[in-house]
Design an enzyme around this catalytic site. Structure first.
Site, PDB file in Angstrom:
ATOM      1  N   TYR A  69       0.685  -1.036  -0.106  1.00 12.32           N
ATOM      2  CA  TYR A  69       0.054   0.008   0.059  1.00 12.32           C
ATOM      3  C   TYR A  69       0.886   1.289   0.058  1.00 12.32           C
ATOM      4  O   TYR A  69       0.862   2.011  -0.987  1.00 12.32           O
ATOM      5  CB  TYR A  69      -1.010   0.172   1.477  1.00 12.32           C
TER       6      TYR A  69
ATOM      7  N   GLU B  58       2.790   6.315  -6.980  1.00 14.20           N
ATOM      8  CA  GLU B  58       1.693   7.216  -7.613  1.00 14.20           C
ATOM      9  C   GLU B  58       2.062   8.610  -7.454  1.00 14.20           C
ATOM     10  O   GLU B  58       2.072   9.545  -8.354  1.00 14.20           O
ATOM     11  CB  GLU B  58       0.428   6.771  -7.144  1.00 14.20           C
TER      12      GLU B  58
END
Lengths: 244, 308
Positions: A166, A173
């Site tokens: 995660y 990103e």
């Protein structure tokens, strides 16, 4: 935001034999099994593609190009999952699923595909690897769950790997969006300026910054949600019988 | 006269929260709520939800104890609705915002546009017209809140005021920014378009007001009665023949008029979002009417004649 360990908390409960299940019909189940098998296979193809390209080149730079097409196909294909929720064959919130899939699709197309210059960034590899591992586990989890033969290992992996995947995905990103900023500003990509006949303007550069900021409230919420889910699903390890 | 005993349990934990003895049989739920409030001052009546069943529907303040399916020892379940705020307060706040915010953009208060435009006015007369229409609309809403509407509920959850204000104030700022922008482009078809738009806008403003008056007159002051609305002598109410919630129909029309007048995409977006929300409300209201009244006119649609 594209949570690597996305998916619904409700599917976690399909293993509890004492809960009344009102799952999809037989046809829907067959379709979903096929869907999830295909997606597992697709992300495996991406995984293999990454490994092969790495071995061939001897470096981990620029691996994006070797898996660009399957990434686009299979990530975009996940849009179907919104439909599954809308139609009711998957017991998840349309809004939540929609949000998660759209954020992935946004990163794939509106950032990585659209801003050529970021494609060679290492941050792209960071989130691609995170997504790939997550999705392989997630789709096989769904496949086995639908067939009522969920190996504990898969369940464990789904609710454990996210601890690393995660943050890794989020980092990849954010760094990619950040890398795209100067090019977006320079070229005015996807931006509309005044004056125009519809009296509207849009600055994609500012929009991307706002997207980055939105990770601050969203990421912890999703992360802690998964931690809570993990306690619920894996917490009572002794009581759960391992499914063969 | 036989008195009742009332015990109030927490709906979730089933803890005994309150015991009232010697309660009159003709006591209302509202009165019971006041009594409960005495022993638990933090839970004022507006935030109490009293039910017969922990997961059931909330009882109404007007419900009378002896007419409820309870024994002489009545057991009620309590749920805290959270901090409450009055509808009037919410409406006034959410409408005052757009009124003032739009004017700030209209007068080009500093820090919005480039400094050379501070306190200047637009050279396009449609911009002045739009300001008048927008302001008129919200002044009308404020006055209706104070003098016309008869609310069914006194309060709503406190968090709604943040949600609602963000929506109204946010959209007002967004559209006002573009309409009053130095680079604003007037409508393509010029005066014709603006005149048509203004006509539609005014027509719908009068229509919307007429419906609000008609609905007010259905309900005696201080009451919460519900009756089927019918067309009155006012032609603007004849739309009741075809529609359950013509107030929303006219509201949509007003904003379509304003969109046409300003030819501004954010206004169109606001109109669309408002339309979606009002359709949801209209469908709900229409369904309630159908459920409550056997003889509800079948020709009526919720918001758009024959369509929706």
């Amino acid at each position: 935001m594209s949570a690597p360990a996305m998916g619904t908390s409700k599917t976690a409960h399909t293993d509890s034999s004492h809960k009344k299940k009102k799952g999809p019909g037989t046809l829907a189940t067959a379709y979903l099994v096929i869907y999830n098998v295909v997606m597992t296979a697709g992300w495996l193809v991406i995984a293999v593609g990454l490994v092969r390209a790495y071995l061939a080149r001897g470096s981990y730079h620029g691996l994006y190009y070797s898996i660009e097409k399957p990434l686009k196909y299979f990530q975009t294909g996940a849009l179907l999952e919104i439909l599954h929720c809308a139609v009711g064959i998957v017991p998840s919130s349309v809004v939540l699923t929609g949000f998660q899939v759209m954020s992935r699709v946004f990163l794939t197309w509106a950032v990585t595909h659209s801003v050529r210059e970021v494609q060679s960034e290492d941050s792209v590899l960071l989130f691609v690897v995170a997504w790939t591992v997550t999705e392989i586990i997630r789709y096989s989890f769904y496949t086995f769950s639908l067939l009522n033969h969920l190996p504990y290992l898969i369940k464990w992996a789904r609710y454990t790997f996210f601890f690393v995947l995660y943050p890794m995905g989020v980092a990849g990103e954010l760094l990619t969006i950040y890398a795209a900023l100067p090019y977006v500003q320079k070229t005015g990509l996807y931006s509309i300026t005044l004056p125009n006949n519809y009296n509207f303007s849009f600055d994609y550069h500012t929009f991307l910054i706002l997207v980055m900021i939105s990770y601050i409230p969203l990421f912890p919420q999703l992360y802690f949600h998964m931690i809570r889910q993990r306690k619920k699903v894996l917490g009572h390890v002794e009581e759960y019988s391992k499914v063969e | 006269m036989k008195h009742y005993e009332v015990e109030i349990l927490d709906a979730k934990t089933k803890d005994k929260l309150c015991f009232l003895d010697k309660v009159e049989p003709n006591a209302t739920i509202g009165e019971i709520k006041s009594m409960f409030h005495k022993s638990h001052p933090q839970w004022y009546p507006a935030r109490q939800s009293i039910r017969l069943d922990p997961k059931g529907k909330s009882l109404k303040d007007e419900d009378v104890l002896q007419h409820l399916p309870v024994g002489t020892t009545a057991t009620f379940y309590f749920r805290d609705l959270g901090a409450q705020i009055s509808w009037v307060t919410v409406f006034l706040t959410e409408y005052a915002g757009p009124l003032l915010i739009y004017l700030m953009f209209y007068f080009r208060v500093p820090f919005i546009y480039a400094p050379k435009y501070d306190f200047t006015t637009s050279k396009h007369w449609v911009v002045h017209l739009a300001c008048m229409c927008h302001s008129f609309h919200y002044v009308k809403r404020l006055l209706e809140t104070l003098f016309v509407h008869r609310f069914s509920h006194g309060t709503m959850p406190l968090r709604n005021i943040f949600k609602n204000c963000t929506y109204y104030w946010g959209f007002a700022a967004w559209m006002a920014y573009y309409i009053n922008h130095p680079l604003y482009t007037p409508p393509t078809y010029g005066e014709q378009q603006i005149r048509l738009a203004l006509t539609v806008f005014l027509f719908c403003q009068i229509g919307n007001f007429s419906i609000h008056i008609a609905l007010r007159n259905l309900r005696p002051p201080g009451s919460k009665t519900r009756k089927i609305p019918y067309p009155t002598k006012n032609p603007f109410t004849w739309i009741f023949l075809l529609v359950s919630c013509p107030n929303y129909t006219y509201e949509l029309g007003s904003w379509l008029g304003f969109t046409l007048m300003t030819q501004c995409l954010p206004v169109a977006a606001f109109t669309l979002v408002g339309f979606i929300q009002m359709t949801v409300w209209a469908k709900g209201k229409h369904r309630s009417y159908l459920k409550e009244f056997r003889d509800y006119p079948t020709l009526r649609s919720p918001i758009l004649p024959f369509i929706l």
